[in-house]
Design a protein around this motif. Structure first.
Motif, PDB file in Angstrom:
ATOM      1  N   ASP A  59       0.838  -1.073  -0.017  1.00 56.31           N
ATOM      2  CA  ASP A  59       0.065   0.213   0.003  1.00 56.31           C
ATOM      3  C   ASP A  59       0.960   1.225  -0.197  1.00 56.31           C
ATOM      4  O   ASP A  59       0.604   2.218  -0.631  1.00 56.31           O
ATOM      5  CB  ASP A  59      -0.824   0.201   1.066  1.00 56.31           C
ATOM      6  CG  ASP A  59      -2.046   0.923   1.044  1.00 56.31           C
ATOM      7  OD1 ASP A  59      -2.398   1.428   0.297  1.00 56.31           O
ATOM      8  OD2 ASP A  59      -1.868   1.908   2.149  1.00 56.31           O
ATOM      9  N   ARG A  60       1.758   1.161   0.914  1.00 58.93           N
ATOM     10  CA  ARG A  60       2.859   2.478   0.693  1.00 58.93           C
ATOM     11  C   ARG A  60       4.014   2.031   1.663  1.00 58.93           C
ATOM     12  O   ARG A  60       4.036   0.989   2.500  1.00 58.93           O
ATOM     13  CB  ARG A  60       2.219   3.822   1.560  1.00 58.93           C
ATOM     14  CG  ARG A  60       1.553   3.456   3.041  1.00 58.93           C
ATOM     15  CD  ARG A  60       0.970   4.518   3.599  1.00 58.93           C
ATOM     16  NE  ARG A  60       0.521   4.374   4.823  1.00 58.93           N
ATOM     17  CZ  ARG A  60       1.545   4.519   5.933  1.00 58.93           C
ATOM     18  NH1 ARG A  60       2.583   5.064   6.029  1.00 58.93           N
ATOM     19  NH2 ARG A  60       0.695   4.299   7.227  1.00 58.93           N
ATOM     20  N   VAL A  61       4.963   2.750   1.645  1.00 60.69           N
ATOM     21  CA  VAL A  61       6.217   2.620   2.412  1.00 60.69           C
ATOM     22  C   VAL A  61       6.488   3.917   3.417  1.00 60.69           C
ATOM     23  O   VAL A  61       6.416   4.998   2.911  1.00 60.69           O
ATOM     24  CB  VAL A  61       7.558   2.635   1.514  1.00 60.69           C
ATOM     25  CG1 VAL A  61       8.794   2.476   2.306  1.00 60.69           C
ATOM     26  CG2 VAL A  61       7.530   1.455   0.617  1.00 60.69           C
ATOM     27  N   GLU A  62       6.563   3.747   4.521  1.00 59.46           N
ATOM     28  CA  GLU A  62       6.467   4.745   5.511  1.00 59.46           C
ATOM     29  C   GLU A  62       7.741   5.647   5.468  1.00 59.46           C
ATOM     30  O   GLU A  62       8.965   4.824   5.653  1.00 59.46           O
ATOM     31  CB  GLU A  62       6.189   4.193   7.028  1.00 59.46           C
ATOM     32  CG  GLU A  62       6.241   5.265   8.039  1.00 59.46           C
ATOM     33  CD  GLU A  62       6.151   4.379   9.375  1.00 59.46           C
ATOM     34  OE1 GLU A  62       6.780   5.157  10.206  1.00 59.46           O
ATOM     35  OE2 GLU A  62       5.606   3.223   9.376  1.00 59.46           O
ATOM     36  N   ALA A  63       7.609   6.739   5.490  1.00 60.64           N
ATOM     37  CA  ALA A  63       8.879   7.917   5.677  1.00 60.64           C
ATOM     38  C   ALA A  63       9.069   8.042   7.025  1.00 60.64           C
ATOM     39  O   ALA A  63       8.297   8.463   7.786  1.00 60.64           O
ATOM     40  CB  ALA A  63       8.762   8.890   4.676  1.00 60.64           C
ATOM     41  N   ARG A  64      10.445   8.518   7.374  1.00 58.32           N
ATOM     42  CA  ARG A  64      10.476   8.825   8.830  1.00 58.32           C
ATOM     43  C   ARG A  64      11.603   9.800   8.517  1.00 58.32           C
ATOM     44  O   ARG A  64      12.855   9.840   8.300  1.00 58.32           O
ATOM     45  CB  ARG A  64      11.139   7.592   9.499  1.00 58.32           C
ATOM     46  CG  ARG A  64      10.321   6.551   9.790  1.00 58.32           C
ATOM     47  CD  ARG A  64      10.722   5.521  10.732  1.00 58.32           C
ATOM     48  NE  ARG A  64       9.749   4.423  11.110  1.00 58.32           N
ATOM     49  CZ  ARG A  64       9.849   3.360  11.283  1.00 58.32           C
ATOM     50  NH1 ARG A  64      11.230   3.008  11.686  1.00 58.32           N
ATOM     51  NH2 ARG A  64       9.006   2.301  11.674  1.00 58.32           N
TER      52      ARG A  64
END
Length: 89
Positions: A15-20
């Motif tokens: 669905d998505r890749v989380e940015a930190r």
């Protein structure tokens, strides 16, 4: 659900890749490797006793990820057959 929670043999779609943070080299690298929204993924194996690494298949490639990295890949659960995964590549 995130990739780290996917059971061995489980299939899903990214669905998505989380940015930190505003500059996130790990997110950038995951996207470059093919962890992109809409791509099918399979949990192939896990480290001993749930430890690092986890082995996942994206398309025809296999990757070993730390559990912390896998937790950044968010999924939509679907029921995909192995044949569907091969044909999607």
């Amino acid at each position: 659900m995130d990739l780290n929670a996917l059971p061995k043999g489980g299939h899903a779609v990214i669905d998505r890749v989380e940015a930190r943070g505003s500059v996130d080299p790990i997110m950038t690298r995951l996207l470059e490797l093919g962890f992109v929204p809409g791509e099918a993924v399979e949990m192939v194996a896990r480290g001993p006793l749930g430890a690092d690494p986890v082995a996942v298949r994206v398309g025809t490639a296999r990757f070993a990820l730390r559990r912390e990295e896998a937790a950044r890949v968010h999924l939509r659960a679907v029921h995909l057959s192995p044949a569907h995964l091969r044909s999607a590549a």
